[in-house]
Design a protein around this motif. Sequence first.
Motif, PDB file in Angstrom:
ATOM      1  N   ILE A 197     -44.637  -5.621  38.678  1.00 29.98           N
ATOM      2  CA  ILE A 197     -44.949  -6.759  37.846  1.00 29.98           C
ATOM      3  C   ILE A 197     -45.568  -6.264  36.536  1.00 29.98           C
ATOM      4  O   ILE A 197     -45.285  -6.779  35.485  1.00 29.98           O
ATOM      5  CB  ILE A 197     -45.842  -7.925  38.666  1.00 29.98           C
ATOM      6  N   GLY A 198     -46.598  -5.338  36.702  1.00 30.71           N
ATOM      7  CA  GLY A 198     -47.371  -4.961  35.394  1.00 30.71           C
ATOM      8  C   GLY A 198     -46.470  -4.324  34.603  1.00 30.71           C
ATOM      9  O   GLY A 198     -46.180  -4.376  33.363  1.00 30.71           O
ATOM     10  N   ARG A 199     -45.482  -3.540  35.135  1.00 30.92           N
ATOM     11  CA  ARG A 199     -44.352  -3.000  34.202  1.00 30.92           C
ATOM     12  C   ARG A 199     -43.452  -3.788  33.455  1.00 30.92           C
ATOM     13  O   ARG A 199     -43.218  -3.643  32.420  1.00 30.92           O
ATOM     14  CB  ARG A 199     -43.661  -1.916  34.987  1.00 30.92           C
ATOM     15  N   HIS A 200     -43.090  -4.747  34.195  1.00 30.89           N
ATOM     16  CA  HIS A 200     -42.113  -5.827  33.783  1.00 30.89           C
ATOM     17  C   HIS A 200     -42.872  -6.472  32.587  1.00 30.89           C
ATOM     18  O   HIS A 200     -42.325  -6.944  31.774  1.00 30.89           O
ATOM     19  CB  HIS A 200     -41.640  -6.869  34.526  1.00 30.89           C
ATOM     20  N   VAL A 201     -44.050  -6.949  32.711  1.00 24.69           N
ATOM     21  CA  VAL A 201     -44.966  -7.619  31.819  1.00 24.69           C
ATOM     22  C   VAL A 201     -45.134  -6.778  30.279  1.00 24.69           C
ATOM     23  O   VAL A 201     -44.873  -7.343  29.384  1.00 24.69           O
ATOM     24  CB  VAL A 201     -46.214  -8.105  32.194  1.00 24.69           C
ATOM     25  N   GLU A 202     -45.389  -5.741  30.706  1.00 23.92           N
ATOM     26  CA  GLU A 202     -45.534  -4.671  29.620  1.00 23.92           C
ATOM     27  C   GLU A 202     -44.490  -4.273  28.719  1.00 23.92           C
ATOM     28  O   GLU A 202     -44.472  -4.489  27.441  1.00 23.92           O
ATOM     29  CB  GLU A 202     -45.935  -3.073  29.938  1.00 23.92           C
ATOM     30  N   THR A 203     -43.163  -4.582  29.529  1.00 22.59           N
ATOM     31  CA  THR A 203     -41.939  -4.122  29.002  1.00 22.59           C
ATOM     32  C   THR A 203     -41.587  -5.366  28.144  1.00 22.59           C
ATOM     33  O   THR A 203     -41.095  -5.398  26.883  1.00 22.59           O
ATOM     34  CB  THR A 203     -40.728  -3.703  29.963  1.00 22.59           C
ATOM     35  N   ALA A 241     -47.876   1.878  28.123  1.00 22.97           N
ATOM     36  CA  ALA A 241     -46.581   2.035  28.866  1.00 22.97           C
ATOM     37  C   ALA A 241     -46.395   3.672  28.810  1.00 22.97           C
ATOM     38  O   ALA A 241     -45.882   3.951  29.919  1.00 22.97           O
ATOM     39  CB  ALA A 241     -45.388   1.678  27.964  1.00 22.97           C
ATOM     40  N   ALA A 242     -46.793   4.494  27.864  1.00 20.11           N
ATOM     41  CA  ALA A 242     -46.620   5.892  28.040  1.00 20.11           C
ATOM     42  C   ALA A 242     -47.819   6.391  28.925  1.00 20.11           C
ATOM     43  O   ALA A 242     -47.284   7.273  29.890  1.00 20.11           O
ATOM     44  CB  ALA A 242     -47.091   6.465  26.837  1.00 20.11           C
ATOM     45  N   SER A 243     -48.841   5.783  29.129  1.00 22.18           N
ATOM     46  CA  SER A 243     -49.744   6.150  30.123  1.00 22.18           C
ATOM     47  C   SER A 243     -49.537   5.869  31.502  1.00 22.18           C
ATOM     48  O   SER A 243     -49.901   6.457  32.539  1.00 22.18           O
ATOM     49  CB  SER A 243     -51.347   5.689  29.838  1.00 22.18           C
ATOM     50  N   ARG A 244     -48.595   4.757  32.034  1.00 25.18           N
ATOM     51  CA  ARG A 244     -48.367   4.524  33.152  1.00 25.18           C
ATOM     52  C   ARG A 244     -47.639   5.429  33.943  1.00 25.18           C
ATOM     53  O   ARG A 244     -47.904   5.320  35.373  1.00 25.18           O
ATOM     54  CB  ARG A 244     -47.649   3.092  33.132  1.00 25.18           C
ATOM     55  N   ASP A 245     -46.956   6.212  33.760  1.00 25.48           N
ATOM     56  CA  ASP A 245     -46.416   7.282  34.216  1.00 25.48           C
ATOM     57  C   ASP A 245     -46.656   8.751  33.796  1.00 25.48           C
ATOM     58  O   ASP A 245     -46.040   9.595  34.252  1.00 25.48           O
ATOM     59  CB  ASP A 245     -44.847   7.252  33.995  1.00 25.48           C
ATOM     60  N   GLY A 246     -47.702   8.814  32.730  1.00 24.30           N
ATOM     61  CA  GLY A 246     -48.105  10.108  32.417  1.00 24.30           C
ATOM     62  C   GLY A 246     -47.283  10.774  31.648  1.00 24.30           C
ATOM     63  O   GLY A 246     -46.938  11.964  31.502  1.00 24.30           O
TER      64      GLY A 246
END
Length: 171
Positions: free
Chosen positions: A16-22, A71-76
């Motif tokens: 959900i957080g990824r979708h909101v960020e995107t 967004a870049a930090s979410r997956d390193g």
Amino acid sequence: MAEPAYRTFLERLDRIGRHVETFILVALLGGMIFLATAQIFLRNVLETSWLWADSVLDQMVLWIAMFGALAASRDGKQINIDVITRLLPSVLQRLVRIVLHLFTVAVCLIIAWHGLELLSASREIGDEFLGLPAWYFQSVVPGGFALIAYRYFVLMIREVLGLFDGGTAQS
């Protein structure tokens, strides 16, 4: 073996957080493109412009930069140079990542703290943007850096746990 319910819940929250960020990134970028294109058209064709548009574009650049970093930090997926680190044994690579993540957490928290001081100063002087308190819009700086610090803290914990579980908890 079935996954624990908390892990499924956390993965759902992460999605959900990824979708909101995107969504926010796409909306900001689309808004910026529309507003900049409209300004160019208004200036070059109609010889007029929206007085507020340049200020809004400035704020949108700040917001898209923060959400892009988030967004870049979410997956390193941030920019890093690890040529020398790759030559180290895996345990030392993990220790280096732990130290780097800890350093990143510290720097982000320092920036978030100073961002809060900026907000406080903005509130004290009554700074406004489009008739609203400017600190509403500037709050993306401390909020974004606090979230980035949180993400790197989680990555650091995963690396630490990886030291004890045979290396399976990687970032």
